[in-house]
Structures are given as C-alpha cells and as structure tokens.
Design an enzyme around this catalytic site. Structure first.
Site, PDB file in Angstrom:
ATOM      1  N   HIS A 132       0.813  -1.213   0.000  1.00  0.00           N
ATOM      2  CA  HIS A 132       0.000   0.000   0.000  1.00  0.00           C
ATOM      3  C   HIS A 132       0.844   1.258   0.000  1.00  0.00           C
ATOM      4  O   HIS A 132       0.369   2.334  -0.357  1.00  0.00           O
ATOM      5  CB  HIS A 132      -0.931   0.022   1.214  1.00  0.00           C
ATOM      6  CG  HIS A 132      -1.825  -1.174   1.312  1.00  0.00           C
ATOM      7  ND1 HIS A 132      -2.818  -1.437   0.404  1.00  0.00           N
ATOM      8  CD2 HIS A 132      -1.859  -2.194   2.214  1.00  0.00           C
ATOM      9  CE1 HIS A 132      -3.444  -2.565   0.741  1.00  0.00           C
ATOM     10  NE2 HIS A 132      -2.877  -3.038   1.826  1.00  0.00           N
TER      11      HIS A 132
ATOM     12  N   HIS B 290       5.890   7.289   5.973  1.00  0.00           N
ATOM     13  CA  HIS B 290       5.502   6.620   4.733  1.00  0.00           C
ATOM     14  C   HIS B 290       5.061   7.660   3.723  1.00  0.00           C
ATOM     15  O   HIS B 290       4.977   8.859   4.027  1.00  0.00           O
ATOM     16  CB  HIS B 290       4.392   5.594   4.991  1.00  0.00           C
ATOM     17  CG  HIS B 290       3.157   6.189   5.565  1.00  0.00           C
ATOM     18  ND1 HIS B 290       2.917   6.290   6.926  1.00  0.00           N
ATOM     19  CD2 HIS B 290       2.067   6.742   4.968  1.00  0.00           C
ATOM     20  CE1 HIS B 290       1.750   6.865   7.143  1.00  0.00           C
ATOM     21  NE2 HIS B 290       1.219   7.145   5.965  1.00  0.00           N
TER      22      HIS B 290
ATOM     23  N   HIS C 136       2.667   8.848   0.046  1.00  0.00           N
ATOM     24  CA  HIS C 136       1.526   8.728  -0.857  1.00  0.00           C
ATOM     25  C   HIS C 136       1.893   9.446  -2.141  1.00  0.00           C
ATOM     26  O   HIS C 136       2.464  10.537  -2.109  1.00  0.00           O
ATOM     27  CB  HIS C 136       0.273   9.350  -0.231  1.00  0.00           C
ATOM     28  CG  HIS C 136      -0.132   8.718   1.064  1.00  0.00           C
ATOM     29  ND1 HIS C 136      -1.024   7.668   1.137  1.00  0.00           N
ATOM     30  CD2 HIS C 136       0.249   8.980   2.342  1.00  0.00           C
ATOM     31  CE1 HIS C 136      -1.170   7.305   2.404  1.00  0.00           C
ATOM     32  NE2 HIS C 136      -0.414   8.086   3.164  1.00  0.00           N
TER      33      HIS C 136
ATOM     34  N   HIS D 249       4.201  11.335   5.409  1.00  0.00           N
ATOM     35  CA  HIS D 249       3.618  11.384   6.743  1.00  0.00           C
ATOM     36  C   HIS D 249       4.594  10.808   7.762  1.00  0.00           C
ATOM     37  O   HIS D 249       5.049   9.669   7.613  1.00  0.00           O
ATOM     38  CB  HIS D 249       2.313  10.575   6.797  1.00  0.00           C
ATOM     39  CG  HIS D 249       1.214  11.153   5.976  1.00  0.00           C
ATOM     40  ND1 HIS D 249       0.112  10.422   5.564  1.00  0.00           N
ATOM     41  CD2 HIS D 249       1.040  12.409   5.481  1.00  0.00           C
ATOM     42  CE1 HIS D 249      -0.698  11.204   4.860  1.00  0.00           C
ATOM     43  NE2 HIS D 249      -0.154  12.403   4.799  1.00  0.00           N
TER      44      HIS D 249
ATOM     45  N   THR E  66      -5.692   8.078   7.301  1.00  0.00           N
ATOM     46  CA  THR E  66      -6.169   8.105   5.919  1.00  0.00           C
ATOM     47  C   THR E  66      -6.180   6.713   5.298  1.00  0.00           C
ATOM     48  O   THR E  66      -6.371   6.557   4.094  1.00  0.00           O
ATOM     49  CB  THR E  66      -5.291   9.036   5.063  1.00  0.00           C
ATOM     50  OG1 THR E  66      -3.938   8.551   5.064  1.00  0.00           O
ATOM     51  CG2 THR E  66      -5.335  10.457   5.600  1.00  0.00           C
ATOM     52  N   THR E  67      -5.977   5.699   6.111  1.00  0.00           N
ATOM     53  CA  THR E  67      -6.094   4.300   5.696  1.00  0.00           C
ATOM     54  C   THR E  67      -6.928   3.566   6.737  1.00  0.00           C
ATOM     55  O   THR E  67      -7.046   4.018   7.881  1.00  0.00           O
ATOM     56  CB  THR E  67      -4.712   3.626   5.603  1.00  0.00           C
ATOM     57  OG1 THR E  67      -4.053   3.737   6.862  1.00  0.00           O
ATOM     58  CG2 THR E  67      -3.854   4.282   4.533  1.00  0.00           C
TER      59      THR E  67
END
Length: 316
Positions: free
Chosen positions: A85, A112, A114, A137, A219-220
């Site tokens: 992910h 991590h 995005h 993040h 957000t996950t």
C-alpha cells in the site's frame, strides 16, 4: 516499544492486508466503509484528508514544534518495507515530537509516502484544490499510552506531521537515503535495512514554523479519528527521477505474481471539514498554494496606477 511499533506499522502504515486497495472498485477508498465501518464518511465528520482553503484561522499560539532527536543519527538500523500500500520507513525509538499546541509528547514511529502516477499528482491533502505530486507522513504516538490499542481510544492518540513533496530537476541528496534503496523494496513484502540518518535533513528546516493544524483521522483503514494533523506549507523538493522511482518502479503485488501491478495513486479522497477549525500557525503564510495570487493582484494594481497616471499626465 518494538511490539508497539510493529502494531503501529500494521494498523497505521498500510498493513499487509488485501481488505482494501486504491484502484479496484470493490475495495477502493469509496468502498472501505463496507469492510471498515469507521471509514464510512457519512457516519463520522472528522475524516482525513481535507482541502486547505482560505477558511483557515490564524492561531498565534501555534509556534514551532520541538522535534527531539531529529538532528541526531540514531543507533542500530531502520527498516524500509513495501507493504503493498506504500513504502514505509520504520525508524524505531529515539525521536519524539512535542510543543506547537500538541496535547503531550509523541514518540516517532515511522514515516511513509503517498503518490500519484507518471502523469498524475498524488498528495492526500490539497491546498486550495491543488494536489502536490507526493506527500510524506511522519507518524507519532502519544507517549502516555502503553500500546496502539490505547492510543486508538484517545481522540488525540496520534500526531502526524504531513509534508507535501514537489519536484525540481536536481536530485535531493538527503532524500537519496530512501530513494536509493527503493529498488530493494520494489515488490510487496520486500524489506531492506537503512542506515539511520538525521531525519531533519529531509525536512524544510528553515520553514518549520509555518504549518496548519486540524483534528482528523487516519487516511487508511481503520480510519480511526484519533489524529492531530500538522501540515507544513513549505514542501520538500525532490527530482523528477526520484519521483519516477515511486510512480513507476514500486509494485503493489509480489515479485512472483502472475501479473505485477504498479502501486500508483495511493491516496484517499478529500473529505469535508464540516464544523472543524483549521488553524494556521503564527508564522504561516496563509496558503502558499495561492501565494501567487496576491502578487498577480499587486502587479495588476501597479499597472493600473501607471495607466491612470499616464492618462492623467497626457491630459495636462
């Protein structure tokens, strides 16, 4: 701490779960609520990400956060992983975040990313409806909690520092600590070690007092509404080639899969702020995403003055 970090990696940083995805209709962000009820946007009003706009309110009490250990080189090693992910950097112990209006001290656990695709931007948050190419993040857990389960029961159990990532032509040497290792985690499940480096070297250290604050969610999945968000307005700059390593060379499938799938557009859709207050820090330049507009207006005003002055002089 090791067990807590492992749990946080599972729940917060995009676990090795096939229960959610980004690009398939049956499991994309709009369908997450079917499997994870707390992700349903109609049942809750404090979801993330959001769009930052001119409704932000200045809060002069919001000064720079204290980032303990961010300038140091931590002992041991860090772990970089592709969990299907995202790409997650597990940093272990030794760093913490406090001050700047945060309700406590938070231990830094991991960071991590995005991103979008080769021709699309992929930050999660937006600035005046503009989406940046990437977003990073840094996840931190409140120090008073013995484990993640307790933190997820606290409306301010996690503090996430969000950094927009923009592109230039030159490589970011400090970002190379991560980008140079990406080939080792190209496929889901792959893990590699990284020699620790000062995390502050990644950040816009001369602009750390310029940020926005609001209360939201992961957000996950499970989309827990337990996050104090700090979004910095000055982005991190990397090169086009470093960006391409994420958008074209990271895969959401295992290496031996029958069909390998690039990991792209791994961001959640924008949610309404509803009645939430979005605060600008003391030094924030209200919405740098629209900073060019006042300049254009100023230039236009000057041109108008020149024209009017010329007309006045010619009429003398």
């Amino acid at each position: 701490m090791i067990w807590t970090a492992a749990l946080l990696m599972i729940v917060v940083s995009h676990a090795d779960s096939d229960d959610y995805c980004y690009n398939e209709p049956h499991c994309d962000p709009y369908a997450w609520g079917d499997t994870f009820p707390s992700c349903h946007p109609l049942l809750e009003e404090h979801h993330s990400p959001i769009n930052l706009d001119h409704q932000v309110i200045r809060n002069d009490s919001l000064e720079s956060l204290y980032l303990e250990g961010f300038d140091a080189i931590q002992t041991g090693h860090w772990t970089l992983k592709n969990d299907g992910h995202s790409v997650v950097l597990q940093v272990g112990s030794g760093m913490s975040v406090s001050g700047g209006g945060l309700p406590g001290v938070y231990h830094t656990i991991q960071l991590h990313f995005h991103w979008g695709g080769p021709a699309t931007n992929g930050s999660e948050h937006m600035v005046d409806r503009r989406r940046y190419p990437m977003e990073m993040h840094i996840v931190n857990m409140k120090s008073i909690h013995p484990n993640l389960t307790a933190a997820l029961d606290d409306p301010t159990g996690l503090a996430v520092l969000g950094f927009f990532i923009d592109v230039v032509y030159a490589d970011n040497m400090h970002f190379g600590h991560i980008s140079q290792k990406l080939s080792s985690v190209a496929y889901k499940g792959q893990i590699t070690k990284i020699k620790p480096f000062p995390l502050m070297s990644l950040l816009p250290k001369h602009s750390m007092s310029q940020y926005y604050r609001y209360y939201g969610s992961l957000t996950t999945p499970p989309c827990s509404q337990v996050v104090v968000w700090t979004l910095y307005e000055v982005p991190i700059y990397i090169s086009w080639s470093q960006l391409a390593q994420f958008t074209s060379q990271i895969f959401s499938t295992e290496e031996d899969a029958e069909q390998v799938t690039p990991l792209q557009n791994n961001f959640r859709h924008i949610h309404p702020t509803f009645s939430r207050i979005v605060s600008a820090s003391k030094d924030a330049i209200l919405l740098t995403g629209t900073a060019s507009r006042p300049l254009v207006l100023a230039v236009s005003a000057q041109l108008l003055q020149i024209i009017l002055l010329g007309s006045f002089i010619s009429g003398l």
